[in-house]
Design an enzyme around this catalytic site. Structure first.
Site, PDB file in Angstrom:
ATOM      1  N   HIS A  33      -8.093  -1.346   1.111  1.00  0.00           N
ATOM      2  CA  HIS A  33      -7.211  -2.529   0.747  1.00  0.00           C
ATOM      3  C   HIS A  33      -8.190  -3.793   0.396  1.00  0.00           C
ATOM      4  O   HIS A  33      -9.134  -4.014   1.358  1.00  0.00           O
ATOM      5  CB  HIS A  33      -6.295  -2.688   2.064  1.00  0.00           C
ATOM      6  N   GLN A  67       0.631 -11.178  -2.563  1.00  0.00           N
ATOM      7  CA  GLN A  67      -0.936 -10.715  -2.218  1.00  0.00           C
ATOM      8  C   GLN A  67      -1.753 -10.618  -3.754  1.00  0.00           C
ATOM      9  O   GLN A  67      -0.903  -9.621  -4.566  1.00  0.00           O
ATOM     10  CB  GLN A  67      -0.709  -9.657  -1.165  1.00  0.00           C
ATOM     11  N   ARG A  69       7.794 -10.585   5.340  1.00  0.00           N
ATOM     12  CA  ARG A  69       7.254 -10.475   6.690  1.00  0.00           C
ATOM     13  C   ARG A  69       8.245 -11.427   7.420  1.00  0.00           C
ATOM     14  O   ARG A  69       8.169 -12.563   7.101  1.00  0.00           O
ATOM     15  CB  ARG A  69       5.850 -10.457   6.920  1.00  0.00           C
ATOM     16  N   HIS A 113      -5.437  -1.629  -4.227  1.00  0.00           N
ATOM     17  CA  HIS A 113      -6.134  -0.426  -3.506  1.00  0.00           C
ATOM     18  C   HIS A 113      -7.200   0.475  -4.019  1.00  0.00           C
ATOM     19  O   HIS A 113      -6.584   1.017  -5.090  1.00  0.00           O
ATOM     20  CB  HIS A 113      -4.856   0.604  -2.906  1.00  0.00           C
ATOM     21  N   LYS A 144     -12.917  -3.489   8.848  1.00  0.00           N
ATOM     22  CA  LYS A 144     -12.547  -4.645   7.892  1.00  0.00           C
ATOM     23  C   LYS A 144     -13.531  -5.676   7.963  1.00  0.00           C
ATOM     24  O   LYS A 144     -14.500  -5.914   8.744  1.00  0.00           O
ATOM     25  CB  LYS A 144     -11.325  -5.108   8.001  1.00  0.00           C
ATOM     26  N   CYS A 149       0.774  -1.282  -0.156  1.00  0.00           N
ATOM     27  CA  CYS A 149      -0.025  -0.071   0.003  1.00  0.00           C
ATOM     28  C   CYS A 149       0.773   1.310   0.042  1.00  0.00           C
ATOM     29  O   CYS A 149       0.409   2.200  -0.477  1.00  0.00           O
ATOM     30  CB  CYS A 149      -1.073   0.151   1.198  1.00  0.00           C
ATOM     31  N   ASP A 198      -3.231  -8.215  -4.264  1.00  0.00           N
ATOM     32  CA  ASP A 198      -3.433  -6.834  -3.557  1.00  0.00           C
ATOM     33  C   ASP A 198      -4.072  -5.615  -4.634  1.00  0.00           C
ATOM     34  O   ASP A 198      -3.920  -5.712  -5.822  1.00  0.00           O
ATOM     35  CB  ASP A 198      -2.149  -6.213  -3.109  1.00  0.00           C
TER      36      ASP A 198
END
Length: 646
Positions: free
Chosen positions: A518, A384, A366, A388, A472, A337, A386
């Site tokens: 997200h 991911q 991570r 946004h 979320k 992000c 992902d």
RNA sequence: GCCGAUGUAGCUCAGUUGGCCAGAGCUACUGAUUUGUAAUCAGUGGGUCGGGGGUUCGAAUCCCUCCAUCGGCUCCA
């Protein structure tokens, strides 16, 4: 007399003070024998408690979830009794029922316990169960409770008592064992007929890493021996679906100590599976108005200082990489992000452009604690799916609905299992923990709840589980062994737009702050594939299967024809292969079945002469002979059926 | 990171009261076989028994330590 209403709506009258067990007996002796507890006005009670008012009553047996949990809760007490008999001086933490069985946390002092001791404990439990001791409820004053456990030297129970209010404290006693317990319990230990201790683990007292670690013993019990046997068989079956086992057998992925723990290596077949999933979602996203972006694997320290991740996670991350000359610090990107925020900032935006949806299959790294790593579901490097979404506050709900649609489309195309949508809201008691205005939070929380309701999702609301930056919605699924994992996620974020000072120009010609969402339908490809493997037991849908068709020649005399067939299929983008080994057809079929190849084409003299193929479907057997055109249509129909449902 | 368990060939697993050159099946390789819907036969190769250290005349086996894996706990942007 009091009126008792049963689940079927029937009402019967009983004398005041009648117990649920007496009610059960009045219906039938057989029922009474099976009653474990009762739900009185929606609250689970001991069946031996007298009822003094008009109530609704549901008698709970083994078939009811609450019946099972009462049974297991009582079993935890039985295990505690056995442990106390075998290990005098042992101290007890808590011993609740869980989804499958129960556990008890104990402090053995200097002693230790291992699975070698299970037999001894199980035997003791069965011995105590046979005694058929009643579970006796007793209300006690806080003072008496403290003096009882004080004398016994049970510091954990004293710790628990601290938080309890006088007048609400109850003890339960069976045989020689008395425990602080809210209850309820089953009538007596006699119905516990089968006992199995499952495993042993460390568990921090009150779940606090700084507290003492207790020994947690997991067990399960049943009213019938056969049910235990069935349960163990079920567990064995589940183990066969374990993605770690299937991943190895089907050659999808592997790990190497040299590369590093928690860093999956995708083998050719696994990589193809990933690619199929990626292109499937990319196509769907393109249709839904997403814009692809690509960002690098590392980012300057300043990026994460701005985003706030450096402060929060910096110390627990992989340590920074430094440029040799300038000593500038770069981090492996733990998330996409911040990069996407900078993309948004690359030019000014008008309210007319919003929402803007940047999508990237971004690989992030991570640092996970070493004991945490688990197959593909918990790794240190993962990708991911992902994206946004930058939108106006009034667009949040609509965007949420669209994302839910996308997630549902993905789940449906994969014939995905049961999932629960978990809505995480902020803790209303502790609003200062969260960033963003009250008004925006309320708007976003309402938007999520409404969107989920309008889409008919099966939801669980968790208050206080929201991230500090926004509420979320997570899609939770279970793996083969019943462990819960989060897959898809949709999160509202007020923090990053603030920190990165993101703006758009409104119709009023003023600067406004966009809301960021997200979202990741898969969550991570790694975890998603893990759950997918377990869900389908390695029998992937045809459209995903790395090997769709394998052609098996009766003898190598027909290998040329087989290769010819394979070429023709490949020309139509079908992943087809030839088993050219000098083996008998039975062997080739067996190997293809074991490899879970969806379609096997047997070709020999007959097929060469009639220019056809003999089709065999994995797990189903011989489908008879077809022309190649017919077969291709057959494949195409199957793929379309899976992908085109809306 | 913490508690507990496990680690023998590419895979699945035998092998410990400490004792000659550590075993099987599958895989791989070589050869024979030319096969009709879930395993053809024979031969060959392959292991510093997770790494390191120690005890012992002698260690896969006993002890210590490190690493990894498994089951949990804690954590999970």
């Amino acid at each position: 007399m009091i009126k008792i209403t049963f689940p079927d709506g029937k009402v019967r009258e009983y004398p005041k003070g009648t117990t649920s067990m007496e009610v059960a007996k009045s219906i039938s002796e057989g029922l009474a024998r099976n009653v474990l507890a009762a739900k009185v006005n929606g609250v689970v009670w001991d069946s031996s408690r007298g009822i003094h008012d008009d109530v609704t009553l549901e008698l709970l047996t083994w078939d009811a979830t609450e019946g099972k949990s009462t049974f297991w809760h009582s079993s935890a007490h039985l295990m505690a009794e056995a442990l106390e008999a075998l290990y005098p001086g042992i101290q007890f933490g808590i011993g609740p029922p869980i989804e499958n069985g129960f556990y008890y946390d104990v402090d053995l002092g200097e002693g230790t316990l291992s699975s070698d001791d299970f037999k001894k404990i199980e035997d003791k439990m069965l011995e105590l169960a046979k005694a058929g001791n009643q579970y006796i409820r007793k209300e006690v004053s806080k003072k008496d409770a403290i003096s009882y456990f004080g004398e016994k030297g049970d510091k954990y129970k004293l710790d628990l008592l601290k938080d309890l209010e006088d007048g609400t404290i109850t003890f339960y006693t069976q045989g020689n064992f008395t425990d602080l317990c809210r209850g309820p319990h089953i009538p007596d230990t006699g119905s516990i007929k089968a006992v199995k201790l499952m495993n042993i683990a460390g568990a921090y007292w009150r779940g606090d890493e700084k507290s003492k670690q207790l020994t947690r013993i997991y067990g399960i019990t049943f009213p019938k021996q056969k049910e235990l046997t069935d349960y163990l068989t079920l567990l064995e079956e589940a183990k066969k679906r374990d993605h770690r086992k299937l991943g190895k057998e089907l050659e999808l992925f592997t790990f190497s100590e040299k590369v590093g723990m928690g860093l999956p290596l995708w083998l050719p077949k696994g990589a193809q599976l990933r690619e199929r999933l990626e292109s499937f979602l990319k196509k769907a996203q393109l249709k839904a108005g997403y814009l692809p972006v690509v960002t690098p694997h590392i980012g300057h320290k300043d990026l994460y200082v701005t985003s706030g991740h450096y402060e929060k996670y910096g110390a627990d991350s992989f340590q920074p990489i430094r440029t040799p000359a300038e000593g500038e610090e770069f981090f492996l990107k733990p998330m996409n992000c911040p990069h996407h925020c900078e993309i948004y900032k690359s030019k000014p935006h008008s309210y007319k452009e919003l929402p803007i949806r940047y999508a990237e299959f971004g690989t992030v790294y991570r640092y996970e604690q070493s004991g945490e790593l688990h197959g593909l579901t918990r790794v240190r490097g993962f990708t991911q799916d992902d994206a946004h979404l930058f939108c106006r506050p009034d667009q949040v709900k609509e965007e949420f609905m669209k994302v839910i649609d996308l997630v549902l489309y993905v789940f449906r195309a994969l014939d995905f299992p049961e999932f629960t949508a978990q809505i995480s809201l902020r803790d209303p008691e502790n609003k200062s923990k969260y960033i963003g205005s009250d008004e925006n939070w309320e708007k976003a929380e309402r938007a999520i709840i409404e969107a989920a309701a309008e889409k008919g999702l099966k939801t669980v609301v968790e208050t206080g589980e929201a991230a500090f930056y926004g509420p979320k919605l997570d899609f939770m699924v279970k793996d083969a062994l019943g462990r819960k994992w989060q897959l898809g996620t949709i999160q509202v974020d007020y923090n990053l737009p603030e920190r990165f000072e993101l703006e758009y120009t409104g119709a009023d010609n003023q600067k406004h702050r966009p809301v960021m969402i997200h979202r990741a339908p898969f969550g991570s490809l790694e975890r998603f594939i893990a759950v997918l493997i377990e869900h389908c037991a390695g029998n992937f849908p045809l459209w995903l299967s790395p090997e769709q068709v394998i052609i098996l020649a009766i003898s190598d005399k027909f290998n040329d024809y087989a290769k010819n067939v394979s070429e023709l299929l490949k020309n139509s983008d079908i992943r087809a292969f030839v088993d050219e080994r000098d083996e008998k057809i039975g062997r080739k079929i067996r190997d293809a079945e074991v490899r879970k190849v969806p379609y096997m084409l047997v070709v020999g003299e007959k097929e060469v002469e009639s220019n056809s193929v003999s089709v065999r479907r994995h797990g189903q057997g011989d489908l008879g002979s077809m022309s190649l055109d017919q077969f291709q249509k057959h494949l195409n129909d199957e793929v379309m059926l899976a992908l085109n449902q809306k």
